[in-house]
Design a protein around this motif. Structure first.
Motif, PDB file in Angstrom:
ATOM      1  N   ARG A 294     -10.545   9.776  12.758  1.00 17.77           N
ATOM      2  CA  ARG A 294     -11.756  10.563  13.027  1.00 17.77           C
ATOM      3  C   ARG A 294     -12.738   9.651  13.721  1.00 17.77           C
ATOM      4  NH1 ARG A 294     -14.063  14.036   8.546  1.00 17.77           N
ATOM      5  NH2 ARG A 294     -15.234  14.610  10.385  1.00 17.77           N
ATOM      6  N   ARG A 295     -12.903   9.864  15.013  1.00 22.48           N
ATOM      7  CA  ARG A 295     -13.655   8.944  15.840  1.00 22.48           C
ATOM      8  C   ARG A 295     -15.099   9.371  16.059  1.00 22.48           C
ATOM      9  NH1 ARG A 295     -10.215   4.562  16.076  1.00 22.48           N
ATOM     10  NH2 ARG A 295     -11.532   3.786  17.740  1.00 22.48           N
ATOM     11  N   GLY A 296     -15.412  10.617  15.774  1.00 21.46           N
ATOM     12  CA  GLY A 296     -16.760  11.095  16.033  1.00 21.46           C
ATOM     13  C   GLY A 296     -16.936  11.597  17.464  1.00 21.46           C
ATOM     14  N   MET A 297     -15.867  11.580  18.216  1.00 15.00           N
ATOM     15  CA  MET A 297     -15.874  12.121  19.576  1.00 15.00           C
ATOM     16  C   MET A 297     -14.866  13.267  19.558  1.00 15.00           C
ATOM     17  SD  MET A 297     -14.964  10.218  23.203  1.00 15.00           S
ATOM     18  CE  MET A 297     -16.275   9.029  23.103  1.00 15.00           C
TER      19      MET A 297
ATOM     20  N   LYS B 299      -4.234   8.359   4.213  1.00  9.71           N
ATOM     21  CA  LYS B 299      -5.660   8.666   4.024  1.00  9.71           C
ATOM     22  C   LYS B 299      -6.529   7.680   4.795  1.00  9.71           C
ATOM     23  CE  LYS B 299      -5.264  11.050  -0.345  1.00  9.71           C
ATOM     24  NZ  LYS B 299      -5.482  11.032  -1.780  1.00  9.71           N
ATOM     25  N   ARG B 300      -6.164   6.412   4.778  1.00  6.38           N
ATOM     26  CA  ARG B 300      -6.902   5.396   5.517  1.00  6.38           C
ATOM     27  C   ARG B 300      -6.824   5.679   7.019  1.00  6.38           C
ATOM     28  NH1 ARG B 300      -6.149   0.912   8.251  1.00  6.38           N
ATOM     29  NH2 ARG B 300      -3.910   0.873   7.987  1.00  6.38           N
TER      30      ARG B 300
ATOM     31  N   MET C 134       0.852  -1.180   0.000  1.00  8.79           N
ATOM     32  CA  MET C 134       0.000   0.000   0.000  1.00  8.79           C
ATOM     33  C   MET C 134       0.893   1.238   0.000  1.00  8.79           C
ATOM     34  SD  MET C 134      -2.948   1.129   2.792  1.00  8.79           S
ATOM     35  CE  MET C 134      -3.506  -0.532   2.874  1.00  8.79           C
ATOM     36  N   SER C 135       0.563   2.195  -0.862  1.00  6.15           N
ATOM     37  CA  SER C 135       1.387   3.400  -0.921  1.00  6.15           C
ATOM     38  C   SER C 135       1.217   4.206   0.362  1.00  6.15           C
ATOM     39  CB  SER C 135       1.003   4.253  -2.132  1.00  6.15           C
ATOM     40  OG  SER C 135      -0.164   4.997  -1.870  1.00  6.15           O
ATOM     41  N   ALA C 136       2.236   5.008   0.659  1.00  6.89           N
ATOM     42  CA  ALA C 136       2.214   5.807   1.887  1.00  6.89           C
ATOM     43  C   ALA C 136       1.043   6.781   1.882  1.00  6.89           C
ATOM     44  CB  ALA C 136       3.536   6.545   2.046  1.00  6.89           C
TER      45      ALA C 136
ATOM     46  N   TYR D  31       0.749   3.488  16.622  1.00  9.40           N
ATOM     47  CA  TYR D  31      -0.399   4.347  16.321  1.00  9.40           C
ATOM     48  C   TYR D  31      -1.519   3.537  15.673  1.00  9.40           C
ATOM     49  CZ  TYR D  31      -3.242   8.250  14.846  1.00  9.40           C
ATOM     50  OH  TYR D  31      -4.293   9.115  14.674  1.00  9.40           O
ATOM     51  N   ARG D  32      -1.151   2.675  14.740  1.00  9.43           N
ATOM     52  CA  ARG D  32      -2.166   1.832  14.102  1.00  9.43           C
ATOM     53  C   ARG D  32      -2.834   0.923  15.135  1.00  9.43           C
ATOM     54  NH1 ARG D  32       1.801   2.060   9.922  1.00  9.43           N
ATOM     55  NH2 ARG D  32       2.745   0.100  10.578  1.00  9.43           N
ATOM     56  N   LEU D  33      -2.057   0.408  16.071  1.00  6.45           N
ATOM     57  CA  LEU D  33      -2.603  -0.419  17.150  1.00  6.45           C
ATOM     58  C   LEU D  33      -3.569   0.398  18.015  1.00  6.45           C
ATOM     59  CD1 LEU D  33      -2.512  -3.126  18.762  1.00  6.45           C
ATOM     60  CD2 LEU D  33      -0.584  -2.153  20.019  1.00  6.45           C
ATOM     61  N   LEU D  34      -3.200   1.628  18.301  1.00  9.56           N
ATOM     62  CA  LEU D  34      -4.060   2.505  19.088  1.00  9.56           C
ATOM     63  C   LEU D  34      -5.426   2.667  18.431  1.00  9.56           C
ATOM     64  CD1 LEU D  34      -4.443   4.588  21.438  1.00  9.56           C
ATOM     65  CD2 LEU D  34      -3.597   6.307  19.821  1.00  9.56           C
ATOM     66  N   LEU D  35      -5.442   2.809  17.117  1.00  8.48           N
ATOM     67  CA  LEU D  35      -6.694   3.027  16.405  1.00  8.48           C
ATOM     68  C   LEU D  35      -7.626   1.821  16.478  1.00  8.48           C
ATOM     69  CD1 LEU D  35      -5.555   5.009  13.246  1.00  8.48           C
ATOM     70  CD2 LEU D  35      -6.497   5.887  15.395  1.00  8.48           C
TER      71      LEU D  35
END
Length: 84
Positions: free
Chosen positions: A15-18, A8-9, A1-3, A44-48
């Motif tokens: 954006r969590r809505g909170m 963007k993903r 996957m490109s950077a 960071y990805r794990l956090l999400l």
């Protein structure tokens, strides 16, 4: 996957809505994430993958994650908005 596609993903996952989470995660992604090393980017990805209520508690400093990797990335995000 490109950077570019990856960022963007991550943006949409950040954006969590909170509002309390959005104001921490989105600027961190835009301003700090690109300079992170691969291990911190993975943290960071794990956090999400965490539940919003858990993240809210961590960022409001009501409690801390048990996982040391999550604890590290939460601390990094908090340090951007409230340096020691």
């Amino acid at each position: 996957m490109s950077a570019d596609i990856e960022v963007k993903r991550l943006y949409w996952h950040s954006r969590r809505g909170m509002l309390e989470l959005d104001v921490l995660l989105v600027p961190f992604l835009q301003e700090a994430y690109p300079a992170l090393d691969d291990a911190d980017k993975e943290r960071y990805r794990l956090l999400l993958e965490s539940e919003d209520q858990d993240m809210f508690g961590w960022f409001m400093q009501r409690n801390e994650p048990d996982d040391p990797d999550l604890k590290r990335i939460v601390r990094m995000i908090l340090n951007r908005v409230q340096p020691d």
